[in-house]
Design an enzyme around this catalytic site. Structure first.
Site, PDB file in Angstrom:
ATOM      1  N   ASN A 140      35.474  64.023  31.828  1.00 39.29           N
ATOM      2  CA  ASN A 140      36.792  63.704  31.273  1.00 39.29           C
ATOM      3  C   ASN A 140      37.105  62.250  31.597  1.00 39.29           C
ATOM      4  O   ASN A 140      36.713  61.740  32.648  1.00 39.29           O
ATOM      5  CB  ASN A 140      37.863  64.615  31.899  1.00 39.29           C
ATOM      6  CG  ASN A 140      39.237  64.402  31.292  1.00 39.29           C
ATOM      7  OD1 ASN A 140      39.366  63.990  30.144  1.00 39.29           O
ATOM      8  ND2 ASN A 140      40.274  64.668  32.077  1.00 39.29           N
ATOM      9  N   HIS A 193      40.203  59.617  32.278  1.00 39.09           N
ATOM     10  CA  HIS A 193      41.611  59.634  32.678  1.00 39.09           C
ATOM     11  C   HIS A 193      42.138  58.201  32.718  1.00 39.09           C
ATOM     12  O   HIS A 193      41.481  57.313  33.258  1.00 39.09           O
ATOM     13  CB  HIS A 193      41.746  60.283  34.064  1.00 39.09           C
ATOM     14  CG  HIS A 193      43.164  60.319  34.549  1.00 39.09           C
ATOM     15  ND1 HIS A 193      44.108  61.170  34.019  1.00 39.09           N
ATOM     16  CD2 HIS A 193      43.805  59.586  35.497  1.00 39.09           C
ATOM     17  CE1 HIS A 193      45.264  60.961  34.621  1.00 39.09           C
ATOM     18  NE2 HIS A 193      45.103  60.010  35.518  1.00 39.09           N
ATOM     19  N   ALA A 199      37.456  72.400  39.122  1.00 41.07           N
ATOM     20  CA  ALA A 199      38.559  73.344  38.900  1.00 41.07           C
ATOM     21  C   ALA A 199      39.937  72.731  39.158  1.00 41.07           C
ATOM     22  O   ALA A 199      40.958  73.338  38.847  1.00 41.07           O
ATOM     23  CB  ALA A 199      38.361  74.584  39.770  1.00 41.07           C
TER      24      ALA A 199
HETATM   25  C1  GRF Z   1      43.093  58.510  26.656  1.00 41.07           C
HETATM   26  O1  GRF Z   1      43.786  57.521  27.378  1.00 41.07           O
HETATM   27  C2  GRF Z   1      42.681  59.640  27.564  1.00 41.07           C
HETATM   28  O2  GRF Z   1      42.265  59.218  28.806  1.00 41.07           O
HETATM   29  C3  GRF Z   1      43.971  60.398  27.680  1.00 41.07           C
HETATM   30  O3  GRF Z   1      44.471  60.406  26.365  1.00 41.07           O
HETATM   31  C4  GRF Z   1      44.000  59.247  25.689  1.00 41.07           C
HETATM   32  C5  GRF Z   1      43.285  59.696  24.445  1.00 41.07           C
HETATM   33  O4  GRF Z   1      43.500  58.841  23.399  1.00 41.07           O
HETATM   34  N1  GRF Z   1      43.781  61.686  28.261  1.00 41.07           N
HETATM   35  P1  GRF Z   1      42.822  59.109  21.975  1.00 41.07           P
HETATM   36  O5  GRF Z   1      43.327  60.443  21.467  1.00 41.07           O
HETATM   37  O6  GRF Z   1      41.338  59.111  22.170  1.00 41.07           O
HETATM   38  O7  GRF Z   1      43.274  57.964  21.108  1.00 41.07           O
END
Ligand code: GRF
Length: 201
Positions: A108, A110, A143
């Site tokens: 993921n 962040h 988790a």
């Molecule tokens: C990114 O900053 C991601 O880290 C966060 O939401 C954003 C996603 O942007 N969780 P997009 O939908 O890819 O434009």
């Protein structure tokens, strides 16, 4: 054989687009075999369709409970045989069935420098704290909420006149570059997880 990537999205999918663009070049060595979403009609799904990538939708509301949804999401992803699953703006927490299947192969991104500012509002929380540098973190999902082993981070300066949107947009520029670079290397060259430490050759 190119490596197989499934990307999960909930929204605009601009980070997904960066991966789709990179994967259009065979020398990247990665094929986006499917894009999944937890909702209908998001721009991320339309980006996949425009790129000719198969899509699937797995909505919590269509399942008896979260555990059933979690199992269904795991099944949908498994059907595409991915080497790695990327959560790119996927606004759901995967549960135990998904992590049993994809633990260690699910990353993921962040929009903050973890372990600072986890959760839904990384850029807002970082600004409210008054930090001068923030950034983005790619991590292996476990988790917890944004707690897994860190694969890569990129720093982004915070400007005095930043608001949540301007900071998040600048972080997203760094996120796209990080994802393309690091996901590509993870899949082409492999990676090693020792406790919380992730290394790449
Ligand atoms: C990114 O900053 C991601 O880290 C966060 O939401 C954003 C996603 O942007 N969780 P997009 O939908 O890819 O434009």
């Amino acid at each position: 054989m190119p490596a197989r990537l499934v990307v999960l999205v909930s929204g605009t999918g601009s980070t997904l687009q960066a991966l789709l663009d990179a994967a259009a070049d065979p020398s990247y060595g990665v094929v986006v075999v499917a894009v999944g979403a937890d909702r209908d009609g998001c721009e991320g799904l339309r980006r996949a369709e425009r790129a000719g990538v198969p899509t699937f939708v797995c909505r919590v509301a269509d399942h008896r409970d979260r555990a059933a949804w979690d199992r269904a999401l795991a099944e949908e992803c498994t059907a595409f045989g991915p080497d790695l699953v990327v959560s790119a703006g996927f606004m759901r927490l995967a549960g135990p069935a998904f992590l049993d299947r994809f633990g260690g192969r699910f990353v993921n991104s962040h929009p903050a420098l973890l372990p600072s500012f986890p959760g839904m509002h990384g850029p807002r929380d970082a600004l409210a704290h008054g930090v001068k540098v923030s950034g983005c973190t790619l991590f292996l999902v476990d988790a917890g909420v944004d707690t897994g082993p860190i694969v890569a981070q990129r720093a982004v300066d915070v400007n005095d006149d930043d608001d949540e949107q301007s900071l998040h947009e600048r972080i997203k520029l760094a996120e796209r570059l990080m994802l393309v670079d690091v996901v590509g290397r993870m899949l082409r060259e492999g990676y090693c997880v020792t406790g919380r430490k992730v290394t790449m050759p």
